[in-house]
Design a protein around this motif. Sequence first.
Motif, PDB file in Angstrom:
ATOM      1  N   ARG A 168       9.935  21.052   3.959  1.00 32.29           N
ATOM      2  CA  ARG A 168       8.626  21.382   4.240  1.00 32.29           C
ATOM      3  C   ARG A 168       7.842  20.049   4.065  1.00 32.29           C
ATOM      4  O   ARG A 168       9.115  18.778   3.332  1.00 32.29           O
ATOM      5  CB  ARG A 168       8.314  21.881   3.219  1.00 32.29           C
ATOM      6  CG  ARG A 168       6.755  21.414   2.480  1.00 32.29           C
ATOM      7  CD  ARG A 168       6.043  21.879   1.471  1.00 32.29           C
ATOM      8  NE  ARG A 168       6.573  23.510   1.583  1.00 32.29           N
ATOM      9  CZ  ARG A 168       5.841  25.107   0.421  1.00 32.29           C
ATOM     10  NH1 ARG A 168       4.716  24.738  -0.608  1.00 32.29           N
ATOM     11  NH2 ARG A 168       6.150  26.132   0.762  1.00 32.29           N
ATOM     12  N   PRO A 169       7.050  19.306   5.011  1.00 34.77           N
ATOM     13  CA  PRO A 169       6.418  17.582   4.716  1.00 34.77           C
ATOM     14  C   PRO A 169       5.911  17.215   3.098  1.00 34.77           C
ATOM     15  O   PRO A 169       5.339  18.125   2.612  1.00 34.77           O
ATOM     16  CB  PRO A 169       5.713  17.501   5.659  1.00 34.77           C
ATOM     17  CG  PRO A 169       5.584  18.447   6.980  1.00 34.77           C
ATOM     18  CD  PRO A 169       6.857  19.815   5.810  1.00 34.77           C
ATOM     19  N   ALA A 189       2.544  14.534  11.516  1.00 30.61           N
ATOM     20  CA  ALA A 189       1.419  13.456  12.063  1.00 30.61           C
ATOM     21  C   ALA A 189       0.842  12.834  10.936  1.00 30.61           C
ATOM     22  O   ALA A 189       0.401  11.458  11.499  1.00 30.61           O
ATOM     23  CB  ALA A 189       1.149  14.250  12.812  1.00 30.61           C
ATOM     24  N   LEU A 190       0.221  12.699  10.159  1.00 30.75           N
ATOM     25  CA  LEU A 190      -0.727  12.678   9.150  1.00 30.75           C
ATOM     26  C   LEU A 190      -0.165  11.793   8.500  1.00 30.75           C
ATOM     27  O   LEU A 190       0.123  10.656   8.486  1.00 30.75           O
ATOM     28  CB  LEU A 190      -1.331  13.995   8.085  1.00 30.75           C
ATOM     29  CG  LEU A 190      -2.529  15.330   9.300  1.00 30.75           C
ATOM     30  CD1 LEU A 190      -3.085  15.574   8.412  1.00 30.75           C
ATOM     31  CD2 LEU A 190      -4.603  13.836   9.782  1.00 30.75           C
ATOM     32  N   ASN A 191       1.301  12.266   7.576  1.00 34.62           N
ATOM     33  CA  ASN A 191       2.230  11.694   6.621  1.00 34.62           C
ATOM     34  C   ASN A 191       2.627  10.429   8.149  1.00 34.62           C
ATOM     35  O   ASN A 191       2.702   9.239   7.243  1.00 34.62           O
ATOM     36  CB  ASN A 191       3.536  12.155   7.007  1.00 34.62           C
ATOM     37  CG  ASN A 191       2.978  13.048   5.706  1.00 34.62           C
ATOM     38  OD1 ASN A 191       2.075  13.237   5.049  1.00 34.62           O
ATOM     39  ND2 ASN A 191       3.630  14.435   5.587  1.00 34.62           N
ATOM     40  N   VAL A 234      -9.100   9.466   2.770  1.00 38.33           N
ATOM     41  CA  VAL A 234      -8.336  10.786   3.320  1.00 38.33           C
ATOM     42  C   VAL A 234      -8.797  11.805   2.569  1.00 38.33           C
ATOM     43  O   VAL A 234      -8.816  11.328   1.087  1.00 38.33           O
ATOM     44  CB  VAL A 234      -6.202  10.473   3.584  1.00 38.33           C
ATOM     45  CG1 VAL A 234      -6.562   9.637   4.930  1.00 38.33           C
ATOM     46  CG2 VAL A 234      -5.783   9.951   2.370  1.00 38.33           C
ATOM     47  N   ARG A 235      -8.951  12.563   3.182  1.00 36.58           N
ATOM     48  CA  ARG A 235      -9.088  14.006   1.990  1.00 36.58           C
ATOM     49  C   ARG A 235      -8.041  15.134   2.384  1.00 36.58           C
ATOM     50  O   ARG A 235      -7.189  15.450   3.743  1.00 36.58           O
ATOM     51  CB  ARG A 235     -10.836  14.083   2.519  1.00 36.58           C
ATOM     52  CG  ARG A 235     -11.744  12.989   1.976  1.00 36.58           C
ATOM     53  CD  ARG A 235     -12.624  13.612   3.058  1.00 36.58           C
ATOM     54  NE  ARG A 235     -14.207  13.578   2.256  1.00 36.58           N
ATOM     55  CZ  ARG A 235     -15.459  13.114   3.063  1.00 36.58           C
ATOM     56  NH1 ARG A 235     -15.259  14.388   3.289  1.00 36.58           N
ATOM     57  NH2 ARG A 235     -16.732  12.298   2.401  1.00 36.58           N
ATOM     58  N   ALA A 295       0.299  -1.442  -0.327  1.00 37.27           N
ATOM     59  CA  ALA A 295      -0.185  -0.466  -0.270  1.00 37.27           C
ATOM     60  C   ALA A 295       0.680   1.193   0.047  1.00 37.27           C
ATOM     61  O   ALA A 295       1.819   1.813   0.825  1.00 37.27           O
ATOM     62  CB  ALA A 295      -1.170  -0.081   1.065  1.00 37.27           C
ATOM     63  N   PRO A 296       0.538   2.789  -1.245  1.00 38.05           N
ATOM     64  CA  PRO A 296       1.283   3.598  -0.732  1.00 38.05           C
ATOM     65  C   PRO A 296       0.770   4.431   0.531  1.00 38.05           C
ATOM     66  O   PRO A 296       0.743   4.294   1.017  1.00 38.05           O
ATOM     67  CB  PRO A 296       0.624   4.115  -1.851  1.00 38.05           C
ATOM     68  CG  PRO A 296      -0.767   3.841  -1.572  1.00 38.05           C
ATOM     69  CD  PRO A 296      -1.045   2.135  -1.653  1.00 38.05           C
ATOM     70  N   VAL A 297       2.327   4.843   0.657  1.00 37.70           N
ATOM     71  CA  VAL A 297       2.859   5.129   1.656  1.00 37.70           C
ATOM     72  C   VAL A 297       3.383   7.008   1.840  1.00 37.70           C
ATOM     73  O   VAL A 297       4.515   6.891   0.040  1.00 37.70           O
ATOM     74  CB  VAL A 297       3.759   4.479   3.120  1.00 37.70           C
ATOM     75  CG1 VAL A 297       2.611   3.587   3.062  1.00 37.70           C
ATOM     76  CG2 VAL A 297       4.815   4.135   2.565  1.00 37.70           C
ATOM     77  N   PRO A 298       3.331   7.685   2.912  1.00 38.69           N
ATOM     78  CA  PRO A 298       4.357   8.710   1.771  1.00 38.69           C
ATOM     79  C   PRO A 298       6.055   8.649   2.079  1.00 38.69           C
ATOM     80  O   PRO A 298       6.379   8.701   2.770  1.00 38.69           O
ATOM     81  CB  PRO A 298       3.302   9.851   3.501  1.00 38.69           C
ATOM     82  CG  PRO A 298       2.973   9.354   3.946  1.00 38.69           C
ATOM     83  CD  PRO A 298       2.581   7.930   3.794  1.00 38.69           C
ATOM     84  N   PRO A 299       6.387   9.632   1.169  1.00 42.04           N
ATOM     85  CA  PRO A 299       7.591   9.636   1.349  1.00 42.04           C
ATOM     86  C   PRO A 299       8.548   9.628   2.160  1.00 42.04           C
ATOM     87  O   PRO A 299       7.969  10.769   3.407  1.00 42.04           O
ATOM     88  CB  PRO A 299       8.562   9.814  -0.283  1.00 42.04           C
ATOM     89  CG  PRO A 299       6.895  11.728  -0.098  1.00 42.04           C
ATOM     90  CD  PRO A 299       5.931  10.865   0.525  1.00 42.04           C
ATOM     91  N   ALA A 300       9.975   9.431   3.093  1.00 43.90           N
ATOM     92  CA  ALA A 300       9.846   8.974   4.388  1.00 43.90           C
ATOM     93  C   ALA A 300      10.449  11.378   4.125  1.00 43.90           C
ATOM     94  O   ALA A 300      10.924  11.692   3.345  1.00 43.90           O
ATOM     95  CB  ALA A 300      11.472   8.406   4.309  1.00 43.90           C
ATOM     96  N   GLU A 301      10.941  11.953   5.500  1.00 47.13           N
ATOM     97  CA  GLU A 301      11.839  13.391   5.522  1.00 47.13           C
ATOM     98  C   GLU A 301      12.184  13.235   6.018  1.00 47.13           C
ATOM     99  O   GLU A 301      12.959  12.350   7.279  1.00 47.13           O
ATOM    100  CB  GLU A 301      10.364  14.084   5.943  1.00 47.13           C
ATOM    101  CG  GLU A 301       8.791  13.727   6.024  1.00 47.13           C
ATOM    102  CD  GLU A 301       7.747  13.837   6.949  1.00 47.13           C
ATOM    103  OE1 GLU A 301       8.907  15.236   7.841  1.00 47.13           O
ATOM    104  OE2 GLU A 301       6.765  14.176   7.055  1.00 47.13           O
TER     105      GLU A 301
END
Length: 469
Positions: A30-31, A74-76, A56-57, A18-24
């Motif tokens: 900027r996130p 936090a959302l990521n 999500v929206r 499943a897709p996840v946000p890229p690491a910061e």
Amino acid sequence: MKIRELSGPAAPKPRSSAPVPPAEASTEERPPYVQQRRNGLWFWEPSAKLRAVHGVRGVPLGPDRASAWAKARALNARIAGSNSNEPLPGTIAALFKCFLSAAEAGELKRNLRTKTLRDYRHLANVLSNVDLDGSVTLGRVSALALQPVHADRIWARLKNERGHRTANYAAALARRVWNWGARQGMVEANPWEKMELPGLPGRTVIWSPEQITMFIDKAEALGWWSLALAVRLAYAFGHRQGDWLDLTWAELDGTHLATNKTGAVLPLPLDRHPALLAALNREALWQDRVQAAVEAGAPRPVRAAPAASNTMAEAEPASGARLHRRGRNARKPRYRRTGGRPAGDLVLVHDGTGGAWNEHAFRSTFRAVCREAGLPDELQFRDIRATVATEFADAGATPIQMSTHGGWRSLQMQRRYARFTLEQAEAAADLRAVHLAKRNTSGSAKGRRGRKRFLAAEEEDGNTGLSRE
């Protein structure tokens, strides 16, 4: 079914996970998915793929950059940890979880029984785990993204993989959950409405009195006295298996019994079933004897098999016949456990352990006794309820009488349980023949009198050209 079908706009081809946000890289960067609009406000705007898969929206983050970026991180992080058992808000799995939580808390208009809740959890799990494309399950998809065409394809897949009955039951649960979610503002249109599902073939199996007797005799010969008593109770009153497994002696002291599934309070006319009353008295005396032996520290007594079969003999009740009252007032009821449920003051207790029956052990033991008795494999305990309804219909019982005895509140439910039999067709044919005989006998005389009145009225008006008879 591909995830592209549920996401609306074209989405990148799904990967193996499943897709996840890229690491910061650091807190100064900027996130991902954070944008600042012309009015100076920050927003978290996830990609189309994240919206489709995780439901999500976009989220407004406010004007302060530090606070906004912290909220975005936090959302990521929440999306990145979405592989946990906790479903994300807005997903189909979260919708099922909210519905089941409301059902367990008694917040629905109609409280659900324990078995119904257990079935609902199973069906919700079946739906949530439908594999869409090898990497994403239905439970991770946004509930708002599901369309009627997707619901039809999910039903077809379940029908092929798990059978027609499971597919229909799952679709019925989903329809109810979406209706509930719409009233809670969690979803909009219901994609499961008006699916025009093909109906399930109805059962036509009934027990014959000889088969009832064969089962009871074999169960008692094998030492399964509680199974024999359960069949006696079911054949006398037509209640469900769960009603008898939860039956207590205190409930038998009264004249009515509240059913588990619908809560209907139905009468129990034990005096109309003397053979059943005798069996209940034998069971009460035996349980008193076992309890006395346990309290005295003596070995558990052995129950002898019946000497002769007189299973279903409906002899005239003896003068003053009544149900034996166990010695509950003199001694505290014993509590043993089988399957995590206390036996307490139950009427039906496991003949081997002395504890309460659970439905799985009861079903498997019941099937084993049926095989030992040489009964067909198609016979099930639930068919006894349909047998009682069918025999009432054959006897010409009125709908009110059937509703009072078995709890079938509507004609549709009575027709569902009562099988079509030759006796019902013959009774209807006899009623029709009597009606036709009466009509043919009296119809000619009535016709002649009516014609005379008609001619007399026309003669008075002077408009008739026929001679009066």
